[in-house]
Scaffold this motif. Structure first.
Motif, mmCIF file in Angstrom:
data_model
loop_
_atom_site.group_PDB
_atom_site.id
_atom_site.type_symbol
_atom_site.label_atom_id
_atom_site.label_comp_id
_atom_site.label_asym_id
_atom_site.label_seq_id
_atom_site.Cartn_x
_atom_site.Cartn_y
_atom_site.Cartn_z
ATOM 1 N N MET A 1 0.846 -1.189 0.000
ATOM 2 C CA MET A 1 0.000 0.000 0.000
ATOM 3 C C MET A 1 0.884 1.242 0.000
ATOM 4 O O MET A 1 1.877 1.298 0.707
ATOM 5 C CB MET A 1 -0.892 -0.038 1.244
ATOM 6 N N THR A 2 0.491 2.217 -0.755
ATOM 7 C CA THR A 2 1.276 3.443 -0.880
ATOM 8 C C THR A 2 1.027 4.405 0.280
ATOM 9 O O THR A 2 -0.046 4.412 0.866
ATOM 10 C CB THR A 2 0.970 4.152 -2.212
ATOM 11 N N LYS A 3 2.035 5.188 0.574
ATOM 12 C CA LYS A 3 1.881 6.277 1.523
ATOM 13 C C LYS A 3 1.751 7.599 0.776
ATOM 14 O O LYS A 3 1.577 8.636 1.392
ATOM 15 C CB LYS A 3 3.082 6.335 2.467
ATOM 16 N N HIS A 4 1.859 7.537 -0.521
ATOM 17 C CA HIS A 4 1.794 8.739 -1.362
ATOM 18 C C HIS A 4 0.343 9.042 -1.733
ATOM 19 O O HIS A 4 -0.062 8.945 -2.878
ATOM 20 C CB HIS A 4 2.663 8.558 -2.607
ATOM 21 N N GLU A 5 -0.423 9.397 -0.720
ATOM 22 C CA GLU A 5 -1.826 9.750 -0.887
ATOM 23 C C GLU A 5 -1.998 11.250 -0.681
ATOM 24 O O GLU A 5 -1.205 11.881 0.019
ATOM 25 C CB GLU A 5 -2.697 8.974 0.106
ATOM 26 N N CYS A 13 1.076 15.580 -1.234
ATOM 27 C CA CYS A 13 1.376 14.197 -0.870
ATOM 28 C C CYS A 13 1.689 14.111 0.623
ATOM 29 O O CYS A 13 2.506 14.867 1.138
ATOM 30 C CB CYS A 13 2.564 13.692 -1.687
ATOM 31 N N GLU A 14 1.061 13.151 1.308
ATOM 32 C CA GLU A 14 1.294 13.009 2.741
ATOM 33 C C GLU A 14 2.684 12.460 3.042
ATOM 34 O O GLU A 14 3.209 12.675 4.128
ATOM 35 C CB GLU A 14 0.231 12.135 3.398
ATOM 36 N N GLU A 15 3.305 11.791 2.089
ATOM 37 C CA GLU A 15 4.629 11.203 2.307
ATOM 38 C C GLU A 15 5.763 12.181 2.013
ATOM 39 O O GLU A 15 6.676 12.328 2.803
ATOM 40 C CB GLU A 15 4.786 9.944 1.444
ATOM 41 N N CYS A 16 5.700 12.841 0.853
ATOM 42 C CA CYS A 16 6.833 13.680 0.446
ATOM 43 C C CYS A 16 6.513 15.177 0.422
ATOM 44 O O CYS A 16 7.409 15.986 0.217
ATOM 45 C CB CYS A 16 7.378 13.222 -0.904
ATOM 46 N N TRP A 20 0.313 16.591 -5.314
ATOM 47 C CA TRP A 20 -0.164 15.257 -5.666
ATOM 48 C C TRP A 20 -0.876 15.304 -7.007
ATOM 49 O O TRP A 20 -1.599 16.257 -7.268
ATOM 50 C CB TRP A 20 -1.124 14.762 -4.589
ATOM 51 N N ARG A 25 3.936 8.471 -6.821
ATOM 52 C CA ARG A 25 2.544 8.027 -6.990
ATOM 53 C C ARG A 25 2.209 7.848 -8.455
ATOM 54 O O ARG A 25 1.487 6.921 -8.829
ATOM 55 C CB ARG A 25 1.583 9.024 -6.340
ATOM 56 N N GLU A 28 3.486 4.538 -9.444
ATOM 57 C CA GLU A 28 2.624 3.488 -8.894
ATOM 58 C C GLU A 28 1.328 3.366 -9.687
ATOM 59 O O GLU A 28 0.855 2.255 -9.947
ATOM 60 C CB GLU A 28 2.289 3.789 -7.430
#
Length: 70
Positions: A1-5, A13-16, A20, A25, A28
């Motif tokens: 599952m991605t963290k790039h949401e 992006c919540e990760e980087c 977004w 992402r 992916e």
């Protein structure tokens, strides 16, 4: 599952923390998926983002969400 949401309403992006869909992402989304389904999904996201970020130029949002698709 991605963290790039996306984190709404700015669609970052919540990760980087980048706009977004960020590069990870995007990769992916394209990995083994039907491009028509990806385009449809991103079109729905674009519609939501347009409502959330009504101050953003429509063409910039279109490029951000769909302009990178091959």
């Amino acid at each position: 599952m991605t963290k790039h949401e996306p984190v709404l309403p700015l669609w970052l992006c919540e990760e980087c923390g980048r706009p977004w869909p960020c590069a990870p992402r995007r990769a992916e989304l394209l990995d083994g998926r039907d491009r028509v389904r990806v385009a449809y999904y991103l079109s729905l996201c674009l519609t939501s983002a347009g409502q959330d970020m009504s101050w953003a130029p429509a063409d910039a949002l279109r490029r951000r969400f769909l302009g990178w698709l091959p």
